[in-house]
Design an enzyme around this catalytic site. Structure first.
Site, PDB file in Angstrom:
ATOM      1  N   TYR A  78       0.845  -1.206   0.000  1.00 35.58           N
ATOM      2  CA  TYR A  78       0.000   0.000   0.000  1.00 35.58           C
ATOM      3  C   TYR A  78       0.880   1.255   0.000  1.00 35.58           C
ATOM      4  O   TYR A  78       0.684   2.166  -0.810  1.00 35.58           O
ATOM      5  CB  TYR A  78      -0.909  -0.027   1.229  1.00 35.58           C
ATOM      6  CG  TYR A  78      -1.861   1.139   1.357  1.00 35.58           C
ATOM      7  CD1 TYR A  78      -2.963   1.270   0.514  1.00 35.58           C
ATOM      8  CD2 TYR A  78      -1.674   2.114   2.348  1.00 35.58           C
ATOM      9  CE1 TYR A  78      -3.853   2.334   0.650  1.00 35.58           C
ATOM     10  CE2 TYR A  78      -2.561   3.177   2.493  1.00 35.58           C
ATOM     11  CZ  TYR A  78      -3.657   3.284   1.645  1.00 35.58           C
ATOM     12  OH  TYR A  78      -4.535   4.334   1.783  1.00 35.58           O
ATOM     13  N   ALA A 137       3.983   1.622  -0.869  1.00 35.71           N
ATOM     14  CA  ALA A 137       4.737   1.768  -2.122  1.00 35.71           C
ATOM     15  C   ALA A 137       3.838   2.362  -3.207  1.00 35.71           C
ATOM     16  O   ALA A 137       4.239   3.266  -3.943  1.00 35.71           O
ATOM     17  CB  ALA A 137       5.286   0.417  -2.562  1.00 35.71           C
TER      18      ALA A 137
END
Ligand code: NDP
Length: 260
Positions: free
Chosen positions: A156, A158
């Site tokens: 998430y 990233a």
């Protein structure tokens, strides 16, 4: 009214933050299209807004993971309103929590495809007409997880960090063309997504739902959840003429959890 005569396309408009943004935009005079995968949700929101506020609305069934779907959605928008959106809100998103070592490639790709890829696809489909008309607003709903990391959310975080990279770079490309590109970075918001976070904490730790919610709320110096309407209020400013000087920014709505 701050958004009179504006046309807005809002992904993930079937509930939560996207729904609140659609309502606030309509209150400010915009015509709004709400897009998500669940047809009943977008139809309900579009009808509620049209009934309550008397603006033109459109419900669009669309999976932002799918390029053909997104292009059809923008074509449908044009066919309905006579031109493409002036304002795109890339809000559709998902979060799944898992330790990095148990994050498989499918989970990784789901996050990148929806949270980052969806933002790319919708922006790509709508931007050429904004450039032609020399006016446009791209508003990306990122997260404070776009600026910091936390255990269990590597995929998430990233994907949301990627949203900021896209926001900042595109903002500079279109800066002289009457278009702004910004991101909003909420902390925990009172929506279904956070409810699922509470359920996860309960399942992982054995805490009660109340304790789990308190843990989440205490991550904010204000010891509370942000409301979807608070996020929507900032979206209105970014979408408005008054917000034209705000470009390439990533603005937190988190009660002071993250100070950069
Ligand atoms: P919700 O889970 O309540 O709503 C998500 C919305 O996105 C739904 O309308 C859902 O509809 C839609 N959606 C999900 N996947 C897709 C897809 N592939 N294509 C089209 N639509 C999709 O989330 P929130 O309202 O809480 O979150 C909205 C955004 O804000 C997300 O990007 C999230 O990451 C971000 N955010 C949320 C925070 C929070 O605490 N809630 C904090 C920080 C950021 P459907 O399933 O029908 O497609």
């Amino acid at each position: 009214m701050k958004l009179a005569n504006r046309l807005a396309f809002i992904t993930g408009g079937g509930r939560g933050i996207g729904r609140a943004i659609a309502f606030e935009f309509a209150r400010e005079g915009a015509s709004v299209a709400v897009a998500a995968r669940t047809r009943e949700h977008v139809e309900e929101v579009a009808k509620e807004i049209a009934d309550d506020l008397g603006v033109q609305t459109l419900a669009i069934e669309c999976d932002v993971e799918n390029t053909a779907n997104v292009n059809e959605a923008i074509d449908g928008f044009r066919a309905h309103f006579g031109r493409g959106p002036d304002i795109v809100v890339n809000n559709a998103g998902l979060v799944e929590t898992e330790l990095f070592i148990r994050t498989d490639e499918q989970m990784w790709e789901r996050h990148l495809n929806v949270n980052l890829g969806g933002t790319f696809r919708c922006t790509h489909a709508a931007l050429p007409e904004m450039i032609e008309s020399r006016w446009g607003r791209i508003i990306n709903i990122a997260s404070i997880a776009a600026k910091t990391g936390a255990p269990y959310i590597s995929a998430y975080a990233a994907s949301k960090h990627g949203v900021l990279g896209l926001t900042r770079s595109l903002a500079l490309e279109v800066a002289t063309q009457g278009i702004t590109v910004n991101a909003i970075c909420p902390g925990y918001v009172d929506t279904e997504m956070t409810l699922r976070g509470v359920e996860n904490i309960v399942a992982r730790t054995g805490k009660s739902a109340d304790e789990a919610l308190r843990t989440i709320m205490n991550m904010s110096p204000q010891h509370r959840l942000v409301t979807p309407e608070e996020v929507a209020a900032l979206a209105v400013l970014l979408a408005s003429e008054a917000g034209r000087g705000i470009n390439g920014q990533a603005i937190n709505v988190d009660g002071g959890t993250v100070l950069f």
